[in-house]
Structures are given as C-alpha cells and as structure tokens.
Design an enzyme around this catalytic site. Structure first.
Site, PDB file in Angstrom:
ATOM      1  N   GLY A   1       0.817  -1.218   0.000  1.00 49.25           N
ATOM      2  CA  GLY A   1       0.000   0.000   0.000  1.00 49.25           C
ATOM      3  C   GLY A   1       0.842   1.256   0.000  1.00 49.25           C
ATOM      4  O   GLY A   1       0.331   2.355   0.144  1.00 49.25           O
TER       5      GLY A   1
ATOM      6  N   SER B   1       4.861  -0.094  -6.778  1.00 48.97           N
ATOM      7  CA  SER B   1       4.790  -0.263  -8.240  1.00 48.97           C
ATOM      8  C   SER B   1       4.894   1.091  -8.952  1.00 48.97           C
ATOM      9  O   SER B   1       5.530   1.207 -10.007  1.00 48.97           O
ATOM     10  CB  SER B   1       3.529  -1.022  -8.661  1.00 48.97           C
ATOM     11  N   ALA B   2       4.324   2.138  -8.354  1.00 48.34           N
ATOM     12  CA  ALA B   2       4.444   3.475  -8.961  1.00 48.34           C
ATOM     13  C   ALA B   2       5.889   3.954  -8.893  1.00 48.34           C
ATOM     14  O   ALA B   2       6.414   4.519  -9.863  1.00 48.34           O
ATOM     15  CB  ALA B   2       3.532   4.462  -8.249  1.00 48.34           C
ATOM     16  N   ALA B   3       6.559   3.721  -7.759  1.00 51.81           N
ATOM     17  CA  ALA B   3       7.948   4.175  -7.616  1.00 51.81           C
ATOM     18  C   ALA B   3       8.859   3.402  -8.572  1.00 51.81           C
ATOM     19  O   ALA B   3       9.788   3.960  -9.161  1.00 51.81           O
ATOM     20  CB  ALA B   3       8.403   4.018  -6.168  1.00 51.81           C
TER      21      ALA B   3
ATOM     22  N   ASP C   1      -0.498   7.804  -7.136  1.00 51.88           N
ATOM     23  CA  ASP C   1       0.796   7.227  -6.738  1.00 51.88           C
ATOM     24  C   ASP C   1       1.914   7.659  -7.692  1.00 51.88           C
ATOM     25  O   ASP C   1       3.014   8.004  -7.251  1.00 51.88           O
ATOM     26  CB  ASP C   1       0.713   5.690  -6.725  1.00 51.88           C
TER      27      ASP C   1
HETATM   28  C1  MEV Z   1      -3.628   2.907  -4.329  1.00 52.11           C
HETATM   29  O1  MEV Z   1      -2.444   3.391  -3.728  1.00 52.11           O
HETATM   30  C2  MEV Z   1      -4.681   3.959  -4.325  1.00 52.11           C
HETATM   31  C3  MEV Z   1      -6.008   3.570  -4.968  1.00 52.11           C
HETATM   32  O2  MEV Z   1      -6.861   4.719  -4.833  1.00 52.11           O
HETATM   33  C4  MEV Z   1      -5.856   3.202  -6.418  1.00 52.11           C
HETATM   34  C5  MEV Z   1      -5.460   4.385  -7.296  1.00 52.11           C
HETATM   35  O3  MEV Z   1      -5.660   5.529  -6.907  1.00 52.11           O
HETATM   36  O4  MEV Z   1      -4.968   4.122  -8.408  1.00 52.11           O
HETATM   37  C6  MEV Z   1      -6.676   2.420  -4.237  1.00 52.11           C
END
Ligand code: MEV
Length: 315
Positions: free
Chosen positions: A87, A91-93, A136
């Site tokens: 969470g 994956s974005a980083a 993200d």
């Molecule tokens: C994930 O970090 C956040 C979500 O809102 C998905 C998104 O915004 O792409 C669950």
C-alpha cells in the site's frame, strides 16, 4: 549506466474515491525504489535482476519498455526499500524510476521531462492494473505532498483525464507530521480491490454517496493541513477509515493495527488499496505507537515525509 530512485508514498485522504475523480492527498516518504539501468551489450532481450523480463513477473517493466523505449536490450537491477503490495506505492515508484532512467538513457533529463514521465507512468499503471488514478505515480515523480482536486487551485501542476475521470494535480505544502506506518504483512492486490469497489459503486447508491463523502472529507483535510490543525486531521482520518470500511477494503488485521494505534494517536486509517497492506497513524508519540502496532502483530516503521521525487542518483 543510469541510476534513478523514486519515493514510496502514504495516502492521507481519498484512496479509492480518487479513482472516480474525487480529491486525494498523498505524501512522499523517504523509503525509495532504486534502479540501475544499462544497455545490455551483446545480449538479446531485456533482463530484470538477472532474469529474462516476462509479463508474468515484470508486468510494469514490460509495459513501460514496450510502449516507451525504442532502444536495444536493457539490463535492469533493482533495489527497493518499499515492501511490495504494502500500500506504499512500490509499483508506482518502480515505474517512475524506470521511466526516468529511459529518459536519461535517451539523452533527455528528468527535470525537463517530469510531466511526461508522470503521464507515461500513470498510463503504465492504468494499463497494467486495469484502472487507476494518477495519485501514486504523481507523488513518486514529484515527491513532497500532492493534492488531486476536481478543479484548478494554487500549486497546479497539470491536468489528467482518463476513463471518464479527470484530476487537477497540485503540489501541496505539508507541515512536519509524525506518521507511523503499520504493515499487516498481508499483500493486497490493488487491481482486484479497485475492481471490487467498482462493482459496489456501480450497483449501489450508498457506495456512490460514500465515495462523494470521501471527496468532501478530503477537501476538509486540505483546510486542516493548511491550518496545521493536527487534531482535525486525526478526526478526519478516523472518519475516512470508517468510510473505507463501508467500501469493503478494510481487513481484520488492519482494523487491529488501527485500534492499537488510536489511543496514542490523533487519528489512524488504512492507507492505499487496503485488503491487507498498511495503515498510518499521526501521533506525537511515534515510538509508543510503533510498539503498539508491533504488539498487535504489525510491522511498524516511523515514516519520514516531505521526501524528494524521482531523481537521477550519482553513477
Ligand atoms: C492505491 O495506492 C490507491 C487507490 O486509490 C488506487 C489508485 O488511486 O490508483 C486504491
């Protein structure tokens, strides 16, 4: 060879609702996803940590390279301080670090191309996960604090539209906050959780109202941040957590960690996609909250916020 790194993030308000164009606030943290990328002399195909790049194991890499790289085979080595599927935006980083390296290897510079990198990284997350918001990837690219809002405000960076939703992406000033993260150790699948909320949202008016309420609460969070009102922030976090439970993304272990943190915190909530993953608490007693999270079976760490975004690191 190019070395890049990008920060992980915590979402303070607005996860899931942001997928529908509602506002969200995310903060970059100092844990980073680091990467070395070099052209692979004499080899065929791309390598990730010594393994052949496959869609099954390296979906984000493969999507990014297939869509945004027209050079030869690459040899990519990763080193992440962000637990995957926690969470915290690993994956974005990963994606922004790779995209930054591709820009630098093509003779460009990250600083000149930040907006393009953020847009292509979002397109990659969207392509791999099926549906996503730019929360993200914007935070990993820009660092510090990011607000996604429904209209333009002070600090506007750019505007993004996708899949019937739109977001105005802003920098936001964040006061120094003590944030403790508690990882459940359970890996949440963001794509599946986003799809689960979507099914609920499509079939149920109460879910639609809850998503809209999260958006309103997030804008109250912006006011509380601007006023440096931590008590208000905490109350809003508690309420946001309850609304996320209604959307069905809480988990018994997350709930245990949130309850363990609350007696010594201004507020606590799940952060990111949920379904496991992590929670965050804002507190004046970070060590005490970290201990409470550990005693409740979580993996705590005291997050430092206001971290810089994607950058090229020394060779
Ligand atoms: C994930 O970090 C956040 C979500 O809102 C998905 C998104 O915004 O792409 C669950």
């Amino acid at each position: 060879m190019v070395r890049t790194s990008s920060p992980g993030k915590v979402i303070l308000f607005g996860e899931h609702a942001v997928v529908y164009g509602e506002p969200a606030i995310a903060l970059a943290v100092t844990s980073r996803f680091k990467m070395n990328v070099r052209p692979r002399a004499g080899g065929k195909g791309h390598l990730v940590d010594g393994h052949r790049m496959t869609a099954a194991h390296h979906s984000y890499f493969k999507y990014a390279v297939e869509n945004y790289w027209d050079g030869g085979p690459l040899d990519i080595a990763t080193d992440s301080e962000i637990p995957s599927s926690s969470g915290m935006g690993s994956s974005a980083a990963l994606t922004t670090s790779l995209m930054g390296a591709l820009v630098e290897l093509s003779g460009g510079t990250i600083d000149d191309e930040r907006e393009r990198i953020a847009r292509q990284s979002f397109a990659t997350e969207y392509g791999v996960q099926g549906r996503a918001s730019p929360t993200d990837t914007s935070t990993a690219t820009m660092g510090m604090g990011i607000l996604l809002a429904k209209g333009p405000m002070d600090g506007l960076l750019w505007h993004v539209e996708r899949g019937g939703a739109e977001w105005y992406i802003h920098r936001v000033d964040v006061p120094q906050l003590n944030i403790v993260v508690g990882f459940t150790g359970i890996k949440g699948n963001t794509g599946e959780l986003v799809a689960k909320v979507r099914r609920f949202w499509e079939s149920n008016n109460f879910a639609k109202e809850t998503v809209a309420d999260i958006g309103k609460l997030t804008m109250e969070g912006v006011e509380a941040l601007n006023a440096g009102d931590v008590e208000r922030l905490g109350e809003l976090m508690d309420r946001n957590h309850q609304m996320l439970s209604i959307l069905g993304v809480n988990h018994p272990k997350l709930q245990r960690l949130v309850e363990a943190a609350r007696p010594h915190s201004y507020g606590a909530k799940l952060t990111g996609a949920g379904g496991g993953g992590s929670m965050i608490a804002i507190t004046d007693e970070p060590e005490r909250v970290a201990k409470a999270i550990q005693d409740a079976g979580g993996r705590p760490f005291i997050a430092e916020i206001r971290a810089p975004g994607l950058r090229r690191d020394g060779d």
